[in-house]
Scaffold this motif. Structure first.
Motif, short mmCIF file in Angstrom:
data_model
loop_
_atom_site.label_atom_id
_atom_site.label_comp_id
_atom_site.label_asym_id
_atom_site.label_seq_id
_atom_site.Cartn_x
_atom_site.Cartn_y
_atom_site.Cartn_z
N LYS A 272 30.38 60.22 31.12
CA LYS A 272 29.86 61.12 30.09
C LYS A 272 29.98 60.41 28.73
O LYS A 272 31.03 59.86 28.40
N PRO A 273 28.91 60.38 27.94
CA PRO A 273 28.98 59.72 26.63
C PRO A 273 30.13 60.28 25.78
O PRO A 273 30.44 61.47 25.84
N GLY A 274 30.78 59.40 25.03
CA GLY A 274 31.89 59.81 24.17
C GLY A 274 32.78 58.62 23.84
O GLY A 274 32.42 57.47 24.04
N ARG A 275 33.96 58.96 23.34
CA ARG A 275 34.93 57.93 22.96
C ARG A 275 36.08 57.95 23.95
O ARG A 275 36.62 59.02 24.25
N TYR A 276 36.48 56.76 24.40
CA TYR A 276 37.52 56.62 25.40
C TYR A 276 38.47 55.48 25.04
O TYR A 276 38.05 54.50 24.45
N THR A 277 39.72 55.64 25.44
CA THR A 277 40.68 54.55 25.37
C THR A 277 40.88 54.05 26.79
O THR A 277 41.10 54.83 27.72
N ILE A 278 40.77 52.74 26.95
CA ILE A 278 40.91 52.12 28.27
C ILE A 278 42.04 51.10 28.19
O ILE A 278 42.02 50.20 27.35
N GLU A 279 43.05 51.28 29.05
CA GLU A 279 44.17 50.34 29.11
C GLU A 279 43.88 49.24 30.11
O GLU A 279 43.33 49.49 31.19
N ILE A 280 44.27 48.03 29.73
CA ILE A 280 44.10 46.86 30.59
C ILE A 280 45.49 46.39 31.03
O ILE A 280 46.34 46.12 30.20
N THR A 281 45.70 46.33 32.34
CA THR A 281 46.93 45.79 32.90
C THR A 281 46.56 44.69 33.89
O THR A 281 45.39 44.49 34.20
N LEU A 282 47.56 44.01 34.40
CA LEU A 282 47.34 43.02 35.46
C LEU A 282 47.75 43.64 36.79
O LEU A 282 48.75 44.36 36.87
N SER A 283 46.97 43.36 37.81
CA SER A 283 47.25 43.88 39.13
C SER A 283 47.22 42.74 40.13
O SER A 283 46.20 42.05 40.25
N PRO A 284 48.32 42.51 40.85
CA PRO A 284 48.29 41.46 41.87
C PRO A 284 47.46 41.91 43.06
O PRO A 284 47.46 43.08 43.43
N TRP A 285 46.73 40.99 43.63
CA TRP A 285 45.88 41.28 44.79
C TRP A 285 46.11 40.17 45.80
O TRP A 285 45.95 39.01 45.48
N THR A 286 46.47 40.55 47.01
CA THR A 286 46.74 39.58 48.06
C THR A 286 45.57 39.53 49.03
O THR A 286 45.09 40.56 49.48
N SER A 287 45.12 38.31 49.29
CA SER A 287 43.99 38.12 50.22
C SER A 287 44.10 36.72 50.82
O SER A 287 44.96 35.94 50.45
N TYR A 288 43.18 36.43 51.72
CA TYR A 288 43.13 35.10 52.33
C TYR A 288 42.15 34.22 51.57
O TYR A 288 41.05 34.66 51.23
N ASN A 289 42.55 32.97 51.33
CA ASN A 289 41.64 32.03 50.69
C ASN A 289 40.76 31.37 51.76
O ASN A 289 40.84 31.71 52.94
N GLU A 290 39.91 30.45 51.33
CA GLU A 290 38.96 29.81 52.24
C GLU A 290 39.66 29.02 53.35
O GLU A 290 39.09 28.81 54.43
N ALA A 291 40.89 28.58 53.11
CA ALA A 291 41.64 27.83 54.12
C ALA A 291 42.40 28.76 55.07
O ALA A 291 43.12 28.30 55.95
N GLY A 292 42.26 30.07 54.87
CA GLY A 292 42.94 31.03 55.73
C GLY A 292 44.37 31.30 55.34
O GLY A 292 45.12 31.92 56.09
N GLU A 293 44.76 30.84 54.15
CA GLU A 293 46.14 31.05 53.67
C GLU A 293 46.21 32.35 52.87
O GLU A 293 45.28 32.69 52.14
N LEU A 294 47.31 33.05 53.01
CA LEU A 294 47.54 34.28 52.25
C LEU A 294 47.97 33.91 50.83
O LEU A 294 48.95 33.19 50.64
N VAL A 295 47.21 34.37 49.84
CA VAL A 295 47.51 34.07 48.44
C VAL A 295 47.47 35.35 47.62
O VAL A 295 46.77 36.30 47.97
N THR A 296 48.22 35.36 46.53
CA THR A 296 48.21 36.50 45.62
C THR A 296 47.66 36.03 44.28
O THR A 296 48.09 35.01 43.75
#
Length: 118
Positions: free
Chosen positions: A85-109
Protein backbone atom coordinates in the motif's frame (compact mmCIF):
# COMPACT_ATOMS: atom_id res chain seq x y z
CA UNK A 1 3.60 7.80 -15.70
CA UNK A 2 0.98 10.03 -14.06
CA UNK A 3 2.43 12.47 -11.53
CA UNK A 4 0.39 11.04 -8.63
CA UNK A 5 2.08 7.63 -9.10
CA UNK A 6 5.66 8.86 -8.95
CA UNK A 7 7.40 8.15 -5.63
CA UNK A 8 4.29 6.86 -3.87
CA UNK A 9 6.41 4.56 -1.70
CA UNK A 10 8.64 6.38 0.78
CA UNK A 11 11.08 4.21 2.71
CA UNK A 12 13.64 4.93 5.39
CA UNK A 13 16.15 2.08 5.58
CA UNK A 14 17.77 1.49 9.00
CA UNK A 15 20.95 -0.55 9.26
CA UNK A 16 20.83 -2.72 12.39
CA UNK A 17 23.13 -5.41 10.99
CA UNK A 18 26.13 -4.71 13.19
CA UNK A 19 28.18 -3.99 10.05
CA UNK A 20 28.77 -1.07 7.70
CA UNK A 21 26.93 -1.66 4.43
CA UNK A 22 28.92 -0.31 1.48
CA UNK A 23 27.58 0.26 -2.03
CA UNK A 24 24.05 -0.35 -0.77
CA UNK A 25 21.37 -0.32 -3.46
CA UNK A 26 17.65 -1.09 -3.43
CA UNK A 27 15.81 -1.84 -6.68
CA UNK A 28 18.71 -0.30 -8.57
CA UNK A 29 18.63 2.93 -6.55
CA UNK A 30 22.06 3.59 -4.97
CA UNK A 31 21.94 4.42 -1.26
CA UNK A 32 25.73 4.52 -0.78
CA UNK A 33 27.33 3.60 2.54
CA UNK A 34 25.10 3.01 5.53
CA UNK A 35 26.88 2.62 8.86
CA UNK A 36 25.47 0.40 11.58
CA UNK A 37 22.77 2.18 13.56
CA UNK A 38 22.20 4.79 10.83
CA UNK A 39 19.26 5.48 8.52
CA UNK A 40 19.21 6.28 4.83
CA UNK A 41 16.68 9.08 5.11
CA UNK A 42 13.51 8.84 3.08
CA UNK A 43 13.93 7.36 -0.39
CA UNK A 44 11.12 7.35 -2.93
CA UNK A 45 10.12 4.43 -5.12
CA UNK A 46 7.50 4.22 -7.86
CA UNK A 47 6.66 0.59 -7.01
CA UNK A 48 7.38 -1.74 -4.12
CA UNK A 49 6.12 -5.20 -3.23
CA UNK A 50 5.93 -7.65 -0.37
CA UNK A 51 6.16 -11.40 -0.08
CA UNK A 52 4.78 -13.15 2.99
CA UNK A 53 4.52 -9.73 4.66
CA UNK A 54 8.22 -8.93 4.16
CA UNK A 55 9.71 -6.28 1.87
CA UNK A 56 10.32 -7.85 -1.54
CA UNK A 57 13.01 -5.99 -3.45
CA UNK A 58 16.38 -6.37 -5.07
CA UNK A 59 18.89 -5.27 -2.43
CA UNK A 60 22.63 -5.67 -2.35
CA UNK A 61 25.59 -4.29 -0.45
CA UNK A 62 29.19 -5.15 0.26
CA UNK A 63 30.52 -6.01 3.70
CA UNK A 64 34.26 -6.58 4.04
CA UNK A 65 34.52 -6.63 0.22
CA UNK A 66 31.97 -9.45 -0.06
CA UNK A 67 28.80 -8.86 -2.06
CA UNK A 68 25.64 -9.67 -0.10
CA UNK A 69 22.15 -9.99 -1.58
CA UNK A 70 18.74 -9.92 0.03
CA UNK A 71 16.88 -13.01 1.19
CA UNK A 72 14.09 -12.07 -1.23
CA UNK A 73 16.30 -13.89 -3.76
CA UNK A 74 14.68 -17.01 -2.30
CA UNK A 75 11.09 -15.74 -2.75
CA UNK A 76 10.72 -17.63 -6.01
CA UNK A 77 7.32 -19.30 -5.73
CA UNK A 78 5.36 -15.99 -5.72
CA UNK A 79 2.31 -17.37 -3.91
CA UNK A 80 2.41 -14.64 -1.25
CA UNK A 81 3.56 -11.71 -3.39
CA UNK A 82 1.49 -8.53 -3.28
CA UNK A 83 1.80 -4.82 -3.91
CA UNK A 84 2.55 -2.67 -0.90
CA UNK A 85 0.00 0.00 0.00
CA UNK A 86 1.49 3.41 -0.92
CA UNK A 87 2.84 5.33 2.08
CA UNK A 88 5.87 5.81 4.28
CA UNK A 89 7.64 2.85 5.85
CA UNK A 90 10.71 2.15 7.95
CA UNK A 91 12.59 -0.96 6.86
CA UNK A 92 15.28 -2.51 9.05
CA UNK A 93 18.23 -4.29 7.46
CA UNK A 94 19.90 -7.13 9.36
CA UNK A 95 22.20 -9.98 8.35
CA UNK A 96 20.81 -13.48 8.15
CA UNK A 97 23.00 -16.57 7.83
CA UNK A 98 21.84 -19.03 5.19
CA UNK A 99 23.22 -22.55 4.92
CA UNK A 100 23.22 -24.33 1.58
CA UNK A 101 25.36 -26.54 -0.64
CA UNK A 102 27.89 -24.96 -2.98
CA UNK A 103 28.71 -26.23 -6.47
CA UNK A 104 31.22 -28.71 -5.02
CA UNK A 105 28.52 -30.22 -2.80
CA UNK A 106 29.97 -28.75 0.39
CA UNK A 107 27.74 -27.29 3.09
CA UNK A 108 28.50 -23.57 3.46
CA UNK A 109 26.96 -20.70 5.38
CA UNK A 110 26.68 -17.26 3.80
CA UNK A 111 25.19 -14.00 5.05
CA UNK A 112 22.25 -12.40 3.30
CA UNK A 113 20.50 -9.07 3.87
CA UNK A 114 17.21 -9.59 5.70
CA UNK A 115 14.57 -6.86 5.59
CA UNK A 116 11.55 -6.29 7.79
CA UNK A 117 9.05 -3.49 8.28
CA UNK A 118 9.20 -1.64 11.60
Amino acid sequence: MPEERIGRYRHDFRNVSGETLNNLSVNGQPLGTLSNGKSSGVRRFDAFGTDSGLPDCQIEATVDDQLLEGVSTFFWCATEKSALKPGRYTIEITLSPWTSYNEAGELVTSDYLYLQFK
